[in-house]
Design a protein around this motif. Structure first.
Motif, mmCIF file in Angstrom:
data_model
loop_
_atom_site.group_PDB
_atom_site.id
_atom_site.type_symbol
_atom_site.label_atom_id
_atom_site.label_comp_id
_atom_site.label_asym_id
_atom_site.label_seq_id
_atom_site.Cartn_x
_atom_site.Cartn_y
_atom_site.Cartn_z
ATOM 1 N N ARG A 144 0.559 2.480 -0.789
ATOM 2 C CA ARG A 144 1.182 3.185 0.326
ATOM 3 C C ARG A 144 2.642 3.408 -0.046
ATOM 4 N NH1 ARG A 144 -0.127 4.545 5.199
ATOM 5 N NH2 ARG A 144 -1.802 3.018 5.468
ATOM 6 N N VAL A 173 -1.082 -2.028 -2.021
ATOM 7 C CA VAL A 173 -1.480 -2.784 -0.839
ATOM 8 C C VAL A 173 -2.869 -3.420 -0.979
ATOM 9 C CG1 VAL A 173 -0.017 -1.526 0.785
ATOM 10 C CG2 VAL A 173 -2.324 -0.699 0.342
ATOM 11 N N ARG A 230 -0.631 -6.740 0.217
ATOM 12 C CA ARG A 230 0.316 -6.857 1.343
ATOM 13 C C ARG A 230 -0.349 -6.332 2.605
ATOM 14 N NH1 ARG A 230 3.450 -3.831 -2.119
ATOM 15 N NH2 ARG A 230 5.016 -5.428 -1.990
ATOM 16 N N GLU A 231 0.140 -6.819 3.731
ATOM 17 C CA GLU A 231 -0.421 -6.426 5.027
ATOM 18 C C GLU A 231 -0.232 -4.923 5.220
ATOM 19 O OE1 GLU A 231 -2.610 -7.114 8.236
ATOM 20 O OE2 GLU A 231 -2.025 -8.704 6.867
ATOM 21 N N ASP A 232 -1.322 -4.259 5.617
ATOM 22 C CA ASP A 232 -1.282 -2.812 5.816
ATOM 23 C C ASP A 232 -2.437 -2.431 6.744
ATOM 24 O OD1 ASP A 232 -0.022 -0.181 4.513
ATOM 25 O OD2 ASP A 232 -2.184 0.142 4.747
ATOM 26 N N SER A 233 -2.304 -1.309 7.407
ATOM 27 C CA SER A 233 -3.362 -0.858 8.320
ATOM 28 C C SER A 233 -4.673 -0.596 7.582
ATOM 29 C CB SER A 233 -2.907 0.395 9.074
ATOM 30 O OG SER A 233 -2.600 1.430 8.165
ATOM 31 N N CYS A 272 -5.832 -2.372 5.229
ATOM 32 C CA CYS A 272 -6.461 -3.698 5.062
ATOM 33 C C CYS A 272 -7.177 -4.103 6.345
ATOM 34 C CB CYS A 272 -5.423 -4.739 4.667
ATOM 35 S SG CYS A 272 -4.656 -4.417 3.071
#
Length: 156
Positions: free
Chosen positions: A42, A47, A60-63, A65
């Motif tokens: 992203r 991510v 890493r935290e992401d929508s 995920c």
């Protein structure tokens, strides 16, 4: 990209198909194939890594995920319900048809992914309308036990 990952991404009933659609629709996301895996970025920052046979790796935290988690639960729930129906039917043909489903559910149950999904459910993070019988602590255990007991009784 390996054939397992291709099926999961590109076939309509594949575990990652909705992710593939989301990647296509989100201009901030890019996907690159590396070492038979799909690396998702992203805005240039990695991510998520998707592989064919191994579990996805969230960087890493992401929508995307969160979407992956929801789709995984839906996919496992479908297998869970299919297996429950086949066990209730008790026919040898039905039991043979769910062999792969039971193997996937066995692998999922107790895995780090199941624990993550269970924790998200307990924390109230998952959508209220998401079916999640697969996250009950006894559901998969009972299904696997019933499946093996039925297989034993059919062999006698």
């Amino acid at each position: 990209m390996c054939s397992h990952l291709q099926r999961k991404l590109f076939e309509e009933d594949g575990a990652y198909h909705s992710l593939w659609i989301a990647i296509q629709e989100d201009s901030e996301l890019t996907a690159v194939v590396r070492s038979r895996q799909l690396h998702i970025y992203r805005n240039g920052k990695k991510v998520l890594i998707l592989a064919g046979k191994s579990a996805p790796k969230m960087i890493r935290e992401d929508s995307i995920c969160r979407l992956l988690q929801i789709e995984r639960i839906k996919w496992m729930e479908q297998r869970f319900n299919k297996a429950l129906a086949a066990i209730k039917d008790e026919s040898a043909v039905s039991l043979k048809a769910i062999k792969e489903d039971v193997a996937e559910l066995s692998k999922y149950y107790g895995s780090d992914l199941w624990k993550l999904d269970f924790a998200a459910d307990e924390a109230g993070i998952l959508p209220q309308d998401l079916k999640r019988g697969v996250l009950s602590e006894d559901g998969i255990w009972n299904l696997i036990s019933d499946y093996h007991e039925l297989l034993k009784s059919k062999r006698r």
